[in-house]
Design a protein around this motif. Structure first.
Motif, PDB file in Angstrom:
ATOM      1  N   SER A  12       5.841   2.735  -6.805  1.00 22.35           N
ATOM      2  CA  SER A  12       5.507   1.780  -5.652  1.00 22.35           C
ATOM      3  C   SER A  12       4.225   1.563  -5.395  1.00 22.35           C
ATOM      4  O   SER A  12       3.150   2.357  -5.646  1.00 22.35           O
ATOM      5  CB  SER A  12       6.281   2.254  -4.330  1.00 22.35           C
ATOM      6  OG  SER A  12       5.735   3.422  -3.869  1.00 22.35           O
ATOM      7  N   THR A  14       1.467   1.049  -1.710  1.00 27.95           N
ATOM      8  CA  THR A  14       1.848   0.371  -0.381  1.00 27.95           C
ATOM      9  C   THR A  14       0.336   0.344   0.354  1.00 27.95           C
ATOM     10  O   THR A  14      -0.467   1.195   0.168  1.00 27.95           O
ATOM     11  CB  THR A  14       2.473   1.343   0.730  1.00 27.95           C
ATOM     12  OG1 THR A  14       3.774   1.791  -0.032  1.00 27.95           O
ATOM     13  CG2 THR A  14       2.523   1.168   1.907  1.00 27.95           C
ATOM     14  N   GLU A 171       2.724   5.366  -5.837  1.00 27.88           N
ATOM     15  CA  GLU A 171       3.682   6.336  -6.252  1.00 27.88           C
ATOM     16  C   GLU A 171       3.935   5.949  -7.839  1.00 27.88           C
ATOM     17  O   GLU A 171       4.313   4.940  -8.244  1.00 27.88           O
ATOM     18  CB  GLU A 171       4.874   6.414  -5.582  1.00 27.88           C
ATOM     19  CG  GLU A 171       4.868   7.002  -4.341  1.00 27.88           C
ATOM     20  CD  GLU A 171       6.100   7.298  -3.532  1.00 27.88           C
ATOM     21  OE1 GLU A 171       7.070   7.130  -4.173  1.00 27.88           O
ATOM     22  OE2 GLU A 171       6.197   7.196  -2.424  1.00 27.88           O
ATOM     23  N   VAL A 286       2.683  -0.348 -12.044  1.00 32.42           N
ATOM     24  CA  VAL A 286       2.430  -0.101 -10.755  1.00 32.42           C
ATOM     25  C   VAL A 286       1.374  -0.872 -10.431  1.00 32.42           C
ATOM     26  O   VAL A 286       1.133  -1.211  -9.047  1.00 32.42           O
ATOM     27  CB  VAL A 286       1.940   1.396 -10.729  1.00 32.42           C
ATOM     28  CG1 VAL A 286       0.696   1.915 -11.300  1.00 32.42           C
ATOM     29  CG2 VAL A 286       1.974   1.726  -8.919  1.00 32.42           C
ATOM     30  N   LEU A 289       2.168  -4.259  -9.014  1.00 31.20           N
ATOM     31  CA  LEU A 289       2.736  -4.180  -7.543  1.00 31.20           C
ATOM     32  C   LEU A 289       1.405  -4.126  -6.430  1.00 31.20           C
ATOM     33  O   LEU A 289       1.751  -4.842  -5.427  1.00 31.20           O
ATOM     34  CB  LEU A 289       3.304  -2.713  -7.137  1.00 31.20           C
ATOM     35  CG  LEU A 289       4.625  -2.626  -8.066  1.00 31.20           C
ATOM     36  CD1 LEU A 289       5.200  -1.197  -7.701  1.00 31.20           C
ATOM     37  CD2 LEU A 289       5.648  -3.904  -7.840  1.00 31.20           C
ATOM     38  N   ASP A 293       0.874  -7.554  -4.145  1.00 32.80           N
ATOM     39  CA  ASP A 293       0.680  -7.429  -2.590  1.00 32.80           C
ATOM     40  C   ASP A 293      -0.676  -7.993  -2.256  1.00 32.80           C
ATOM     41  O   ASP A 293      -0.772  -8.703  -1.071  1.00 32.80           O
ATOM     42  CB  ASP A 293       0.801  -6.067  -2.481  1.00 32.80           C
ATOM     43  CG  ASP A 293       0.857  -5.803  -0.875  1.00 32.80           C
ATOM     44  OD1 ASP A 293       1.958  -6.303  -0.261  1.00 32.80           O
ATOM     45  OD2 ASP A 293      -0.005  -5.353  -0.314  1.00 32.80           O
TER      46      ASP A 293
END
Length: 316
Positions: A12, A14, A171, A286, A289, A293
């Motif tokens: 993930s 963030t 992560e 990863v 991601l 974003d």
């Protein structure tokens, strides 16, 4: 204490958007030890302790941006610090800097250095000023005016990418983190297997593994290997080993929480390398991601990186 078990998780990414400097520095620091969030007062005390103990790497994760007198340029060059960026901007200097070089140079005996540190410190919020010893209140002929994120966002290229500072909490597995920490222009804070004892209840009495991309078709082999690693790790703890000793048997597939902070021009460099066709597939997984974003948030133009047109890296 658990006998030894594991669970799978997926990677993930963030975006970390914490406006207060001390709260952000504390949040990033707590990632290393996987402790719960604290109040602002507790965070301020904690960051003060970090500074007292000279644990200054965490202070790199918050950057202040300001406009300064062009006369600051020559004395500023003396610092030669990777934690201070400056560019000419409409007759002034555009500065981005963390508090780390201010603390490290606060006792510099050079009078010119004192004037620079004083000017940069006085542009900080008062709570942050108190972290820089012997510098606030000193006379300085250099005017430094803070600017906000909106100012940076409105800059044209390449200044925007040179001064837009972005933080993500990832992560992923520890094999990938070994690759990412090679990007030396970034600041990192990684979950520490020295201090995180996975036999504790807050970790669910188990280790967490990032499920490999090629798991399907090799389920039994992976399950067996990770189960054996978990059993060995927990057996060592039960036998009295410290977490920093028992971690010797943990696999590269172990989930690691890694905070990365850097400027957008360095993020682009990371994407150029780690999203290439011949890059490590788990790293690509990863970082896709993160990249997608960033596109959603407007940090990158839509379609900046396309999976079908990335060229293999040459000579790396």
């Amino acid at each position: 204490m658990a006998n030894g078990s594991f669970e799978y998780a997926l990677p993930s990414a963030t975006y970390v958007d914490i406006p207060d400097p001390l709260d952000k520095i504390a949040f990033v620091s707590h990632n290393c030890y996987q402790v719960s969030l604290k109040s602002h007062g507790e965070n301020a005390t904690f960051v003060g302790q970090l500074v007292t103990n000279r644990h200054l790497a965490m202070a790199e994760h918050y950057v202040f941006t300001a406009l300064a007198s062009p006369f600051l340029l020559d004395p500023l060059r003396k610092f030669n610090s990777p934690f201070i960026r400056f560019d000419p901007y409409q007759g002034q200097l555009l500065l981005s800097y963390s508090i780390r070089p201010l603390i490290e140079n606060a006792t510099n005996p050079d009078p010119e250095a004192h004037k620079v540190i004083s000017a940069l410190t006085l542009a900080l919020p008062q709570e942050c000023q108190r972290l820089v010893p012997q510098s606030v209140g000193m006379a300085s002929p250099f005017a430094v005016k803070p600017v906000d994120d909106g100012f940076v966002s409105a800059l044209g290229e390449p200044l925007r990418d040179r001064h837009r500072f972005v933080t993500y909490a990832l992560e992923t597995d520890r094999g990938v983190t070994h690759e990412l920490v090679r990007h030396r222009l970034c600041s990192f804070a990684q979950e520490s297997t020295r201090y995180c004892n996975y036999s504790r209840n807050r970790f669910g009495d188990k280790i967490t593994i990032i499920k490999p991309l090629d798991y399907v078709g090799r389920e039994a082999l992976y399950d067996q290997a990770f189960q054996q690693a978990a059993e060995s790790y927990f057996a060592l703890l039960k036998a009295g080993a410290l977490a920093q000793q028992a971690r010797a048997v943990l696999p590269n597939g172990l989930r690691a929480k890694l905070v990365i902070s850097t400027y957008m021009d360095e993020w682009r460099h990371i994407f150029d390398l780690r999203l290439a066709h011949d890059a490590h597939p788990e790293a690509r997984r990863v970082l896709w991601l993160v990249e997608k974003d960033m596109e959603r948030r407007g940090f990158l133009p839509a379609g900046s990186y396309k999976e079908d047109d990335l060229c293999p890296r040459k000579g790396l």
